[in-house]
Every structure is written in C-alpha cells, then in structure tokens.
Design a protein around this motif. Structure first.
Motif, PDB file in Angstrom:
ATOM      1  N   LYS E  14       1.676  15.378  -8.814  1.00  0.00           N
ATOM      2  CA  LYS E  14       0.974  16.359  -7.987  1.00  0.00           C
ATOM      3  C   LYS E  14      -0.410  15.839  -7.591  1.00  0.00           C
ATOM      4  CE  LYS E  14      -0.227  20.067  -9.948  1.00  0.00           C
ATOM      5  NZ  LYS E  14      -0.102  21.143 -10.955  1.00  0.00           N
ATOM      6  N   ASN E  15      -0.965  15.066  -8.527  1.00  0.00           N
ATOM      7  CA  ASN E  15      -2.334  14.617  -8.348  1.00  0.00           C
ATOM      8  C   ASN E  15      -2.518  13.649  -7.200  1.00  0.00           C
ATOM      9  OD1 ASN E  15      -4.824  15.096  -9.733  1.00  0.00           O
ATOM     10  ND2 ASN E  15      -3.552  15.088 -11.575  1.00  0.00           N
ATOM     11  N   ILE E  16      -1.538  12.782  -6.999  1.00  0.00           N
ATOM     12  CA  ILE E  16      -1.731  11.741  -5.993  1.00  0.00           C
ATOM     13  C   ILE E  16      -0.837  11.961  -4.779  1.00  0.00           C
ATOM     14  CG2 ILE E  16      -2.459   9.975  -7.642  1.00  0.00           C
ATOM     15  CD1 ILE E  16       0.430   8.763  -7.051  1.00  0.00           C
ATOM     16  N   LEU E  17      -0.092  13.091  -4.767  1.00  0.00           N
ATOM     17  CA  LEU E  17       0.904  13.303  -3.732  1.00  0.00           C
ATOM     18  C   LEU E  17       0.303  13.210  -2.332  1.00  0.00           C
ATOM     19  CD1 LEU E  17       3.876  13.810  -3.582  1.00  0.00           C
ATOM     20  CD2 LEU E  17       3.433  16.231  -3.272  1.00  0.00           C
ATOM     21  N   ILE E  23      -1.059   7.354   2.627  1.00  0.00           N
ATOM     22  CA  ILE E  23      -0.881   5.901   2.597  1.00  0.00           C
ATOM     23  C   ILE E  23       0.478   5.522   3.192  1.00  0.00           C
ATOM     24  CG2 ILE E  23      -0.473   3.945   1.023  1.00  0.00           C
ATOM     25  CD1 ILE E  23      -3.325   4.342   1.083  1.00  0.00           C
ATOM     26  N   PHE E  24       1.508   6.310   2.868  1.00  0.00           N
ATOM     27  CA  PHE E  24       2.852   6.027   3.373  1.00  0.00           C
ATOM     28  C   PHE E  24       2.875   6.066   4.907  1.00  0.00           C
ATOM     29  CE2 PHE E  24       7.056   7.734   4.653  1.00  0.00           C
ATOM     30  CZ  PHE E  24       7.831   6.659   4.286  1.00  0.00           C
ATOM     31  N   LEU E  25       2.298   7.131   5.471  1.00  0.00           N
ATOM     32  CA  LEU E  25       2.249   7.239   6.935  1.00  0.00           C
ATOM     33  C   LEU E  25       1.434   6.093   7.519  1.00  0.00           C
ATOM     34  CD1 LEU E  25       1.731  11.100   7.251  1.00  0.00           C
ATOM     35  CD2 LEU E  25       3.826   9.769   7.648  1.00  0.00           C
ATOM     36  N   PHE E  26       0.338   5.804   6.897  1.00  0.00           N
ATOM     37  CA  PHE E  26      -0.545   4.730   7.334  1.00  0.00           C
ATOM     38  C   PHE E  26       0.183   3.389   7.327  1.00  0.00           C
ATOM     39  CE2 PHE E  26      -4.122   1.771   6.589  1.00  0.00           C
ATOM     40  CZ  PHE E  26      -4.938   2.140   7.636  1.00  0.00           C
ATOM     41  N   PHE E 216      -7.160  -2.996   2.219  1.00  0.00           N
ATOM     42  CA  PHE E 216      -6.024  -3.652   1.571  1.00  0.00           C
ATOM     43  C   PHE E 216      -4.710  -3.226   2.228  1.00  0.00           C
ATOM     44  CE2 PHE E 216      -2.804  -3.641  -1.833  1.00  0.00           C
ATOM     45  CZ  PHE E 216      -2.848  -4.969  -2.214  1.00  0.00           C
ATOM     46  N   ALA E 217      -4.540  -1.904   2.429  1.00  0.00           N
ATOM     47  CA  ALA E 217      -3.305  -1.396   3.036  1.00  0.00           C
ATOM     48  C   ALA E 217      -3.154  -1.875   4.480  1.00  0.00           C
ATOM     49  CB  ALA E 217      -3.284   0.135   2.975  1.00  0.00           C
ATOM     50  N   THR E 218      -4.272  -2.128   5.148  1.00  0.00           N
ATOM     51  CA  THR E 218      -4.214  -2.627   6.524  1.00  0.00           C
ATOM     52  C   THR E 218      -3.822  -4.096   6.567  1.00  0.00           C
ATOM     53  OG1 THR E 218      -6.067  -1.164   6.961  1.00  0.00           O
ATOM     54  CG2 THR E 218      -5.497  -2.722   8.702  1.00  0.00           C
ATOM     55  N   ILE E 219      -4.395  -4.879   5.661  1.00  0.00           N
ATOM     56  CA  ILE E 219      -4.197  -6.327   5.715  1.00  0.00           C
ATOM     57  C   ILE E 219      -2.844  -6.730   5.151  1.00  0.00           C
ATOM     58  CG2 ILE E 219      -4.984  -8.453   4.590  1.00  0.00           C
ATOM     59  CD1 ILE E 219      -7.825  -7.612   5.205  1.00  0.00           C
ATOM     60  N   LEU E 220      -2.396  -6.048   4.097  1.00  0.00           N
ATOM     61  CA  LEU E 220      -1.182  -6.465   3.391  1.00  0.00           C
ATOM     62  C   LEU E 220       0.025  -6.689   4.315  1.00  0.00           C
ATOM     63  CD1 LEU E 220      -0.297  -7.246   0.613  1.00  0.00           C
ATOM     64  CD2 LEU E 220       0.361  -4.890   0.161  1.00  0.00           C
ATOM     65  N   PRO E 234       7.538   0.145   1.568  1.00  0.00           N
ATOM     66  CA  PRO E 234       7.495   0.564   0.157  1.00  0.00           C
ATOM     67  C   PRO E 234       6.460  -0.211  -0.661  1.00  0.00           C
ATOM     68  CG  PRO E 234       9.752   0.124   0.834  1.00  0.00           C
ATOM     69  CD  PRO E 234       8.885  -0.315   1.961  1.00  0.00           C
ATOM     70  N   LEU E 235       6.368  -1.524  -0.420  1.00  0.00           N
ATOM     71  CA  LEU E 235       5.428  -2.332  -1.211  1.00  0.00           C
ATOM     72  C   LEU E 235       3.999  -1.884  -0.994  1.00  0.00           C
ATOM     73  CD1 LEU E 235       6.186  -6.148  -1.375  1.00  0.00           C
ATOM     74  CD2 LEU E 235       5.898  -4.499  -3.208  1.00  0.00           C
ATOM     75  N   VAL E 236       3.630  -1.739   0.291  1.00  0.00           N
ATOM     76  CA  VAL E 236       2.263  -1.312   0.607  1.00  0.00           C
ATOM     77  C   VAL E 236       2.001   0.059   0.002  1.00  0.00           C
ATOM     78  CG1 VAL E 236       0.735  -0.648   2.491  1.00  0.00           C
ATOM     79  CG2 VAL E 236       2.122  -2.707   2.693  1.00  0.00           C
ATOM     80  N   THR E 237       2.973   0.967   0.134  1.00  0.00           N
ATOM     81  CA  THR E 237       2.794   2.320  -0.391  1.00  0.00           C
ATOM     82  C   THR E 237       2.665   2.301  -1.908  1.00  0.00           C
ATOM     83  OG1 THR E 237       4.191   3.090   1.411  1.00  0.00           O
ATOM     84  CG2 THR E 237       3.726   4.651  -0.353  1.00  0.00           C
ATOM     85  N   LEU E 238       3.552   1.547  -2.560  1.00  0.00           N
ATOM     86  CA  LEU E 238       3.537   1.533  -4.024  1.00  0.00           C
ATOM     87  C   LEU E 238       2.241   0.955  -4.574  1.00  0.00           C
ATOM     88  CD1 LEU E 238       7.115   0.522  -5.228  1.00  0.00           C
ATOM     89  CD2 LEU E 238       5.802   2.544  -5.860  1.00  0.00           C
TER      90      LEU E 238
END
Lengths: 298, 298, 298, 298, 298
Positions: E14-17, E23-26, E216-220, E234-238
């Motif tokens: 619940k905390n990080i949902l 992040i997933f959409l991003f 990080f999420a942008t560059i990965l 999935p990798l970026v999201t995880l």
C-alpha cells in the motif's frame, strides 16, 4: 526551515543554476575539443565509474557531516527550549508566593525571551534594538548594547538578579547554585551555536569535491565510443549537475544561521518559548501566533 | 582554520606536489616497462574498479575519522569558551559587591586568559613567556614555568585562589565545590586537547592506504587495451593524485594543533574569550581585534 | 601505540605473512585446477566486482568499529588523566594548609599513581608486584593482593582514606561526597577498559569476512578469459592479501590492551600522570622521562 | 557471547541452512524456467551489479546498526558493573565503622547481586525463584514476586533501606541524596536493557532486504550469456547465501537478550559483580568461578 | 511499532503503490518514446551503474539518519520510563511514613501517568480530555486545558506540589532541588520529542532523491542494446520501485509520532509506566494489560 506542505521548485533550481550553466559550457567545450582534436583518445568508461563512485561516496559523507551540523544546531535550540522552561519552573518552585515575586518572575520571563530572540538575531547578524526595546528596561538595554557579546551580557544580568535574590535571602545557598547550573546550560547552548556559526566547514572538502566533479566532467565525454553531440553534452551536464545539486544541499544544511530559507527556525522557536513561559506564569495576554505564508519558517 | 573568502590555490597544490611527482615518475616507469617488456599482459579493467572502490571507501571513512578528530578539537575549545564565561559569571554571582572583590575578579579573568593562551601555545609547542608576562604576576610566572605541565599549573592556581576565598569565608562550602566542578570541566577540555595532540592516528591506516594507491597505480596501465603514452601517464597520475589529495586533506584535519593554516584557531578563540571576559567584568579598555590579512586564522 | 617517526616495515609484513602464504598456495591450487579441469567455466568478472564491493564495504565498516573501540580505550585513559589531576587538585583545595596534610596529600598521589600503573598492567595480564612495592605501604600491598580485582581495591582504599578525613572533620559533608563523585568517574573509566578488554569482538564478523575473501579468491581466477599463470596467481594473491592486510589492521586496533606495539600506551600515560601529580604537589624529585628507542610506546 | 578460542562451524551453518536451501531451490527453479522458456531474455549483468552494490550497502548499514544495539547492551551492563561497585564503595565511605554496619553492608551487597541476576534472567524470560531464594530474605522474596517489574522492586527496596538509614541518622541529607543518584543510574541502565529488549528492530528493514536479495537471485541467472547449469545454480546460491549469512549475523547481534550463544553474557557479568562486591566487603568465602566448557558464555 | 510475529504484506505494498504505478507509466512512456523516436541513442550502461551507486549510497545514508531519529524518539521515551520510576522512588525515599503521605504519593503517581499519556496524545495531535479526566482532579484539568503546552503545565503542577511539600518542611532544601533535577530530565525528554516532531526532515533530501531516481528511470531504457518491451518496462519498474520502497521505509521511520503503525509505541509505554508506578506504591488494583490483536502496537 523548509516546511513540508508547499515548496517552490524555483528555490532548488536557483541554487544550482550558476554552476549548472558553468558545467554546461564546460561540457560543450570538452565535446567540441574532442570533435576537432587531431588525435582521438578513448578512455575506458570504467574510469568514469571509479570517479563516479568516489564522488558518490565523498558526497554521501559530506551530506552526512552537513546534516550533523544542522541537527546539532537544532538540538542546541531544543536544549534552549528545555532550559528556558526549567529555569522558570525552578524559580517558581524556589520563590515564595508573595505578590512582589510575581513581577519578579515576569522580569525573569522577559529577560529570558529577550535572550532567545537576541541570540537568534545575533547569530543571523541582524539588528537587535527592537528586541531589546520590547523586553528589557532602558538601563538594561544600554548595558547590553555596550557589551561585546550581547546574549552573554543578558545571561550575566540573569546571574546578577539571582545574586540579589540570594543576598535578600529569598533563595538558599543550594537553590542559587542550582539556578547557576541552569545558566551554565544556557551558556553551553549559546556556545554551541556560536561554534557552529564561526567554524567554517573545512575548505579543502569543497575544493576536493570540485576537483573530482570537474575531472569527471572532463573524462566522461572521452568515454563514449561514438560521438553524439546531443547525447554527450546533456548527459555530462545532467550527471555533473546532479552531483552539484547534492553538494549544494549539503552546503545549505551545514550553515544553519545564515538568514536563509534552510535556517534553523530560531525566531519561530523563540516565539514558542515566549508563549510557553508566559503561559506558565499566568501572563494577562499571550501573543497570537502569526501564520506563515511562505514555504519556510525562520 | 582556513577562512571562507580568500584562499590560495597554491596552498592545496603545495600539499600534494611531492607525492604527485612521485606518482608521475612511477607511472612513467610502469608504462615504459609495459612498452618494452617481452610479454604483454592485459589485466581486466574491472580489477582497477575493485581497487578504486576499495580506495574510495577507505578514503571516505578515513576522512570521516579525521573530521571527527578535528571537530572534537573544535568542540573542546568551544567548551573552553563556555566554561570560561561560566566561571567568571559564577564568581560574580557568588562574591559580594565589595571594592576589593573587583580586583580579585580581575585577577581571575587574567589568570583565565593566561590559561587559554598558554594552553593554545603549549599545544603548538610555542614559547609562552610573553603570554605569562602579559597576564600573570611575577611570582606566578615563576611557579608556572617550573611546572612540567604549564596549563595544569595555572588551573591549580585557580584552585588555590578559590581555597583562599573559602578560608576567608567569602564563599560557602557549596559555592566552592561548584567552582571546583567548573575547574574540572576546564581540566577535561584541556585533557581532550592533549589526548588528540598526543595520540598518533593509527599508522597502519596510512600504510594500507599507500599500499592500495600504489597497487592501483601499478595495475591501471596494464588495464588499457592499446598503449597511448599520452593517455596512460596523465590518467594514472591524475587519478592517483586525486586520491592522494583526499588523503592529504584528511591528514591535515586529523592533527589540528600543529601550527598550520588548517589548525583549530586557538589564538583567535582565546582573544575572543579575553574580550568577552573583560566585557563582563567592566574592564577599562578592551583590546582592539586585529584584522587577519591571510586566508586563514590561528 | 605506533609512533609517527620511525616504523619497521617488517612489522606490517610479519602480520599478514601466514595468511598471505595461505592465499598464495590457495591461488595456485585454484589456477592449477582450472588449467587441468575437463570443463572450462568462465564466470563473468562482474561477479568478482560484486564480491569486491561487498568485501570493501564490510572491511570499511569493520575498520570503523575497530577504530571506535581503539578510540574509546584511548578516551577512557584520557579521562583517567583528567580525573587524576582533578582528584589531587580537589584535595589541595579542600584540605587546610597544615604540615600533616602535605604527607597526606603525597599518600593520595602515590595511591593514585599505583592505581594507574596497576590498572594498565592488570589489563595486559602482567605482574603488578613491583608497581605495588614502589608506591604503596606494605599493609596496603597485602590487602590489594588479596583482592579479586586489584585496581578496584586501590580505589576502595582511596574511599576509606577519604572517610577517615571526613571523620576527623578535615572535610565537610559536601566535599567528601564531591570526592566520592570523582572516584565514581575513575570507577567508570576502569569499567570501560575492562569492558573493552573482556568483550570479544563478534566472532561472526571475522568468519563472514573470511567466507567472502576465500569466495573472492576462488572465483577470481575463473573470471579471466585466457589463462596466464604469471598473471592470475600474483593478482589473486595481491588483491586478497590487500584485503587481509586491512582486516588484520582492524583486528590490531580492536584489542588495545594485549601488550602489543599497537596498544593504548598505558604505561606512558601513567608515567605522565605521575610526573604531573608530583609536579602539582611539589615533590622533591621528579622522575626523568625515559626516551623510547623503538617505533612504538606502551 | 561467542568466545574467541573454540567455535563450532556448525553454529554458523545451522543458522543459514533453511534460507540457503530455499535459495538453492529457487535458483534451480529460475534456471530451469530459463532453459525451457520460449523467449530467451538476456539482462545486462550490470543490473546485477547495481543490485549487488545496493544489497552490500544496505547490509553494511544494517550490520552497523545491529552492532550498535549489541554494543549499547554491553555498555549498559558495563555501567551496571561500575555503579554496583560505586554503590558499595559509597556506602562503605558514608557509614561509620560499627559492628552492625557490616551485616547491613552485606545485606546491600546481597540485594545488589540479586538485582543483577534477576535483571539478567528477567530479560531472558527465565525463572528467578532460585536467584531470589539465594540472595534475599523470605519477606523480600514475596514482595518482589508480587511486583509487575521484579528488578524495579529490588531497586525500590534499596531505596527504602537507605531511607531507614537516613531516618536513623546514619546518613546525612546529602549522602542519602547521593546514593539516590546512584540508584537512578542503575534505573537508567535497567531501562536501557528493557528498551533494547522491547523494541523490535524495524520490520521494514528485513522485508526490504529480502525483496532485494530475491530480486538479485531472480535476475542473476538471466545475466549469463550461455547457460551452464553447473555454474549458474552454485553461483546464485553461494552469492545469495553469503548475503543472507551477513543478514543473519546482524539479526543475532541486534537481539542480545534472547538466551542464545550470541547473547550479552549477563550471567557471567553478574558473577563477576558478585565476586567483586564480596571481595570489597570482606566476605568469608568467595564463590569459585565456574569454567565454561562451551564456545560461548552467557 | 510494527511487531515481530504477524505483519500484513499489504501494509508494505500500500505504501509504495501510488509511486510504483507512476514509475510504471513513466517507464512505458520512455520505452515507447525510444521505440518510435527517429534517432536511436545508446547510452553506455555504466552510466546507470554510476547513478545506481549514487542512489544506493544516498538511500543508505538517508535510512541511517531516519533510523537515528526513530531511535532517538524511542530513547527519549526510554528515558521517560526511567525518570518516572526514579521520581516516584525518590519521593518514597524522601517522605516520611505518615498516612497522609500515601495519598500524597498517589497523587504524584496519577499526575505522572497523566503526563505520560497526555504527552503521547499531544504529539499525535489527539484529544486529551479523557486522559485528564481519568487521572487529574477537576481544578487541575481546567488549569492544564487553559495552557498552551499541556504536558508542560502538568510538569509545572509537579513542581508546585513539591514546593508545597518543601514549605511544609516535609522535604529538605537538598531533596527538593534533587527532585527539581528529575523534573528537568523529564522536561528534556519532552523537549526531545517535540524537537523531533516539529523538525521537518530536510526537504532537499527528498527532492534530490527523486531527481536521481527519475533520472535513473529515464536513462536505464536507453542502456539496453536491443529493445524488449517485456524486459525493459518490468526491469525499470522493479528497480526504481525497490529504490522507492527503501525511501518510503526511511520516511516512515523518520516521523515516529504520526499515529501510524510505525510509530513509537507511546501508549503502550505509558501503560507500562502506569502499571510499574502503581505496583511501586501498592495500589489496590492494577489495570489489566490489553492484548493487541493487530500487527503493530501504538
């Protein structure tokens, strides 16, 4: 102190703008140099990893030390809150319930409030005339103003007032010495603030940091196999700026008495002390707390 | 203490010049060896990453520990400021307002100033004759000079002066013991400074550091696939020098009483104490603060 | 304590020789195994980086904790210096100037010196007969020798001597209790040393460390694409030995009372206390400080 | 506490066996899944490096915090040793040498020993009837047994015994208050132990740790270019188990009062206190120290 | 405080949902952008390593500082437990055994319990009427309610009650001052809690953290050579969610007085204090401890 709810993004950007621009120009220079240089050198990118790890580590420790200074400053003001309350409660416990003693107690409350506000303003290098005028009688104002260290002069006045009570036998030997211990605690908190204010964070740290960041910005463009102007310049700028962003945040934390949004909120704390002490000693009117409209409190 | 505004770049360079040159020659040697050696070995560059990470980590912790020593030294002198003020305020609170007591108080102020300056100069291994001459009567100067530990002898004089006050019944039993507690605090601060001064930072640290940095400088040239003299030597020199720069900065911080620009500014603090104490006890003239022209204060 | 000026390189090498040899043989074994094994596995070298980073981090924290123990041991002895001086100064302040009191004071000085030397020697597990013989009268020597905890027995003698002074009305109630507080401080410092001495550093740490280093030494040879006997064995040996060198340095720091060159210099500190206390109480002759010829002081 | 000399390897293995097996099965599952899955994905191994670095860092900090808890528990018991000695010495200093006072002193010694043993056993959740029976008179045993907090009830008995001495004028006002301060110190040490015992280490830490380790074990097999069953499964198992080994070691350290081999050796310390206190007060026979046959002491 | 035995997984998720979804959409956005963008850039994956190391380090230090705040809050409440017990024991030691004194003692116990519960509820911003009603007489309730700082007003009542005892000569001068010292300790603990509550953790930290994680999420996604939609997203999201999970855990720890499952269990501690104090003063009935059914205690 920056507050939690509303915060302006511009505050963050303004902070690193100058340095980020510098890095941007520098990155352009290096990439252009690389494009038009006669001999093309390729540095293994792992060198950049070593530098990056090193920068990350130094930044982490630096942030930690800046945080410790910031937290120590806040702790010193927390101790001032505690000792202010203890001082007034001790006086209430030690003095008998005579009508004279109430006005006497009020004079201690006012002098203590004066001390809190004056200490905060002195640390910020601000004018204290209004503060003195609000809380102290005229003769005390003059004496304090003549002193080289204003808050210390107010503490000395506390001490002399306690001495008068002792000489009038309103305090026993032991009670007087106990109050003197509370004054020592206030002296210690004041000294801690002065120490943080007057001790420049080691210059060598900042210098080393800059050496590493510029070395990183110099080496990074040479690590890419092919040359993409649109890739190299933004990447170098972004990464270096991110490092500088952390460094700047540390610098803000490490100097908590500079009259900036990131300051220890000394004025707010002093107002709280004033409200508490007046509530303890049954003052007729207590000051309405002002609502701050900005994203920080001082 | 290095000041914030003006700082000479040469100060930083001078510090690592000798070691950087050594590394430079060493790098040349290794690269030449590699150029003319019969069998060419290529070491995976990740080995250099492991070593680099290890050096970065050890440097970060070492810097941290050096910083802690430096900060403890500064904190000890901050405590000296606080206890000096508390000592004089306590004496003002405990002694009655007789004309004799003013000169008595002044003798305590002078002895306290003497102690601060003498402690600072003793830690730096400097001559203290002038300091004693300025603040103490002749008989005290001689007694202090004969002692194996000069600052301790001055504190003992404080104690004996308090005993005389107690025997003349100018202090009660409890007040005397309270002043003795303040002297204990000063003894503790003095002891902390002596401990930092006399405790050599573990030699093994410096040795391990050098082992790692030279191992790194040896391995790095073997990690490049092709051999570019103009790339290998500067890179090895720059990276290793950057590591040595941090190590040197830590060494400066870790020894804060060596009469260097990075010292704890003991003389400046002692002058501040002198000004404060004289302001508290209504001295006729207070010394004008000298303006420092250099990029550091002592 | 290792001194700064002269240090024997052999000291460092002797320390890791046995382990380095073990690693060397182990590396040979693994490389030979790899040369003659039927199926050749190539492990990505990044696995070695992960392990290396992990070892570096654990080593850094371990060194930090070992350093903290070492520094706490040194701090405890610093506190012993401070409280020894304070104890004698307090006695000088509290006792009147009668001829008897001088010899009384000297007996306290001697008992305090005895305590310092005996504490140091007890922590090192050495014989204390000579120390007792030098400083204490015969009856006290016997009583101390019968005790299960020698330094504690000497502190108790301090306490009983203070009680005699109190019963003879040479000390007031408050002065006696204040001296008892100073004895409590000495008890605390003694207890800190005993705690560090008797608390084994978590065994699991050393075990985990070894698991990681041997895992690293096992995996590393499989990470090189081609097999160079002359490259693989020295590299594995050097890197693993460098890790072990740091681990060993930490182990030396973490046990500061083991009669080794890296010890807290308890004997030197006790000699300094002796000189200071005798200088404070006007002893006829003060002992000449012995010059240490070695690269360390105890 | 694990001792230095002899330690069973099985102790370490037993600790991680269940988790290591789980990881082993999990690794098999993932590798098989990878072998028979229709689409073969190759994840860059640097992703594993990022995760590995992150795990290493979190583990290092977690170990550090667990170590701090363990060291604080040990320090609290060190303080109990110091204050036990100080309490008895103070009583010896304050009470006159009457024959009655010796048995009085012995009753304090026994109550103090009872408190040490009862505190240790209560923290471990063990039965204390035997301890009470050995040291306390019957009426006290009953009163203590009725209390919700047994060690606290014994401290209260100390306090009431001191009050009786004060009311019989065997202690002055000031001496009584000083002894009350020593009882406060013991209360503080007791409270520190209770705090460590009752404060669960943040659950989120353990959860995050597991998330990262299982993510690492999932990703790692996908990072190898080719598929070697004999390489992938052992490597994943070994690396993940090594991480879990460190995590488990931290968990052992963080809970030092759970009646395990890694406990703070409270019983041993209490026996040492008993021997010391009885030696100080000239008990006829002192208990022979039992020799521990195992690789740990409690 | 989260308890050890049973914990709901949903609590963590619940905390990080919300952030994980973001992040997933991003990640989808970036990967789609990369799929359909005209020029394909490949960023060396080592850039992601540098960023990842940096994030890991900053997270580790941030977690450490959050943990320190949480532990300091718990320590402050541990000190409240200790000082509550010491206060009542001191009163029992100082007051004579008269029948009146028992009810007097009970009034102190009730006021102390009131203070503990009121302090906890005030920090959580909850209503305190019931607490006051349960423990305090009506006149006191009104006085406390009028105060700007309720817990401080209760401490002041303690002080005034002690003054009455002193004026009735039921306490000596020294005993009264000693009790005042215990009140100062309680004031200090209260002040520490208020300081932690009112000091917003530096906003810049959270901002920097987010800058790095989104960078990080942008560059990965640009670091993978080939494009696998099912791998990249999935990798970026995880990875990013794992970083955010740690950041969120730190945020929970850093604010321990927010009426959340991760709070310092102030109500539970206050109940324990109530049981202990009533057990010490022989209350007729002691409150049955309620069994918590949830996975946390407050």
């Amino acid at each position: 102190m920056l507050l939690n709810n509303k915060i302006s993004l511009s505050f963050f950007i303004k902070n690193i703008l100058r340095q980020a621009l510098l890095i941007f120009l520098f990155a352009n220079l290096i990439v252009l140099l690389k494009l038009y240089s006669p001999l093309v050198l390729v540095i293994p990118i792992t060198i950049a990893v070593i530098l990056g790890t090193c920068i990350a580590l130094l930044l982490a420790f630096r942030t930690n030390q800046a945080y410790d200074r910031w937290w120590e400053a806040r702790t010193a003001w927390g101790a001032i809150v505690n000792d202010s309350r203890s001082l007034i409660r001790q006086l209430q416990m030690f003095l008998t319930e005579e009508p004279d003693n109430e006005s006497l107690l009020h004079s201690f409350v006012e002098r203590q409030c004066a001390w809190c506000f004056v200490l905060g303003d002195t640390l910020r290098g601000q004018d204290i005339t209004d503060r003195l005028h609000k809380f102290l009688p005229l003769s005390d104002q003059q004496r304090v103003n003549r002193s080289t260290n204003k808050p210390n002069a107010i503490l000395l006045d506390h001490g002399l007032a306690i001495r008068r009570l002792y000489q009038n036998q309103q305090l026993t030997d032991f009670q007087m010495v106990q109050l003197s211990t509370t004054l020592n605690n206030l002296t210690d908190s004041m000294g801690r603030c002065e120490r943080i204010k007057s001790t420049v964070f080691p210059r060598t740290y900042t210098f080393n940091m800059q050496v590493f960041i510029y070395l990183f910005a110099t080496i990074l463009p040479f690590c890419f196999d092919s040359i993409h102007y649109l890739l190299d310049v933004p990447l170098v700028t972004l990464l270096s700026s991110a490092f500088i962003l952390i460094e700047k945040s540390a610098i803000q934390l490490q100097d908590p008495f500079e009259n900036q949004p990131t300051d220890t909120p000394m004025t707010t704390i002093a107002q709280k002390i004033e409200a508490d002490l007046k509530s303890m000693t049954a003052y007729p009117t207590s000051p309405a707390k002002q609502i701050t409209q900005t994203y920080y409190s001082l």
